[in-house]
Design a protein around this motif. Structure first.
Motif, mmCIF file in Angstrom:
data_model
loop_
_atom_site.group_PDB
_atom_site.id
_atom_site.type_symbol
_atom_site.label_atom_id
_atom_site.label_comp_id
_atom_site.label_asym_id
_atom_site.label_seq_id
_atom_site.Cartn_x
_atom_site.Cartn_y
_atom_site.Cartn_z
ATOM 1 N N GLY A 44 34.299 44.966 36.450
ATOM 2 C CA GLY A 44 35.490 44.958 35.611
ATOM 3 C C GLY A 44 36.706 44.393 36.316
ATOM 4 O O GLY A 44 37.768 44.256 35.725
ATOM 5 N N THR A 45 36.542 44.044 37.581
ATOM 6 C CA THR A 45 37.621 43.452 38.366
ATOM 7 C C THR A 45 37.459 41.940 38.348
ATOM 8 O O THR A 45 36.351 41.434 38.512
ATOM 9 N N ARG A 46 38.556 41.251 38.141
ATOM 10 C CA ARG A 46 38.520 39.782 38.161
ATOM 11 C C ARG A 46 39.337 39.287 39.339
ATOM 12 O O ARG A 46 40.481 39.656 39.504
ATOM 13 N N SER A 47 38.712 38.446 40.127
ATOM 14 C CA SER A 47 39.427 37.777 41.203
ATOM 15 C C SER A 47 39.737 36.364 40.725
ATOM 16 O O SER A 47 39.247 35.943 39.681
ATOM 17 N N GLY A 48 40.482 35.624 41.498
ATOM 18 C CA GLY A 48 40.986 34.341 41.036
ATOM 19 C C GLY A 48 39.984 33.232 40.817
ATOM 20 O O GLY A 48 40.212 32.347 40.013
ATOM 21 N N CYS A 49 38.862 33.253 41.501
ATOM 22 C CA CYS A 49 37.932 32.119 41.472
ATOM 23 C C CYS A 49 36.528 32.568 41.063
ATOM 24 O O CYS A 49 35.784 33.102 41.886
ATOM 25 N N PHE A 50 36.161 32.318 39.831
ATOM 26 C CA PHE A 50 34.809 32.630 39.381
ATOM 27 C C PHE A 50 33.861 31.574 39.919
ATOM 28 O O PHE A 50 34.152 30.384 39.880
ATOM 29 N N PHE A 51 32.715 32.029 40.438
ATOM 30 C CA PHE A 51 31.781 31.062 41.016
ATOM 31 C C PHE A 51 30.420 31.050 40.349
ATOM 32 O O PHE A 51 29.659 30.104 40.518
ATOM 33 N N ALA A 52 30.070 32.079 39.559
ATOM 34 C CA ALA A 52 28.763 32.066 38.902
ATOM 35 C C ALA A 52 28.704 33.086 37.777
ATOM 36 O O ALA A 52 29.186 34.211 37.928
ATOM 37 N N GLU A 53 28.108 32.676 36.670
ATOM 38 C CA GLU A 53 27.815 33.619 35.594
ATOM 39 C C GLU A 53 26.673 34.520 36.041
ATOM 40 O O GLU A 53 25.921 34.190 36.956
ATOM 41 N N ALA A 54 26.536 35.634 35.375
ATOM 42 C CA ALA A 54 25.492 36.592 35.738
ATOM 43 C C ALA A 54 24.094 35.980 35.671
ATOM 44 O O ALA A 54 23.223 36.323 36.476
#
Length: 86
Positions: A44-54
């Motif tokens: 539930g925490t979002r950091s600035g850089c998404f790198f991969a979908e589940a």
């Protein structure tokens, strides 16, 4: 085995810096299998850089099951690991 700074049920795994996200994405592309290790404090925490979908991960290991609104494709990859008795 990869970890992450944050995990969002809809967007996937994220890191705090673009460099860390890029490195983990490169590792994912080169792996035959990828396990994401994520404790419940990061869900539930979002950091600035998404790198991969589940769905990029073979298996997701956590101490809690996915939320009810988690992507059903991700839920099938989820494994719950409890405390280890010493």
């Amino acid at each position: 085995f990869l970890s992450c700074r944050g995990y969002d049920d809809q967007r996937g795994a994220s890191e705090a810096s673009p460099a860390h996200a890029a490195l983990k994405l490169q590792m994912l592309h080169q792996a035959d299998a990828a396990w994401l290790l994520v404790d419940s404090s990061k869900i539930g925490t979002r950091s600035g850089c998404f790198f991969a979908e589940a769905t990029a991960f073979t298996t997701i290991v956590s101490d809690k099951p996915p939320s009810a609104d988690a992507d059903s494709r991700a839920a099938s990859r989820w494994r719950v690991a409890g405390p280890i008795d010493a």
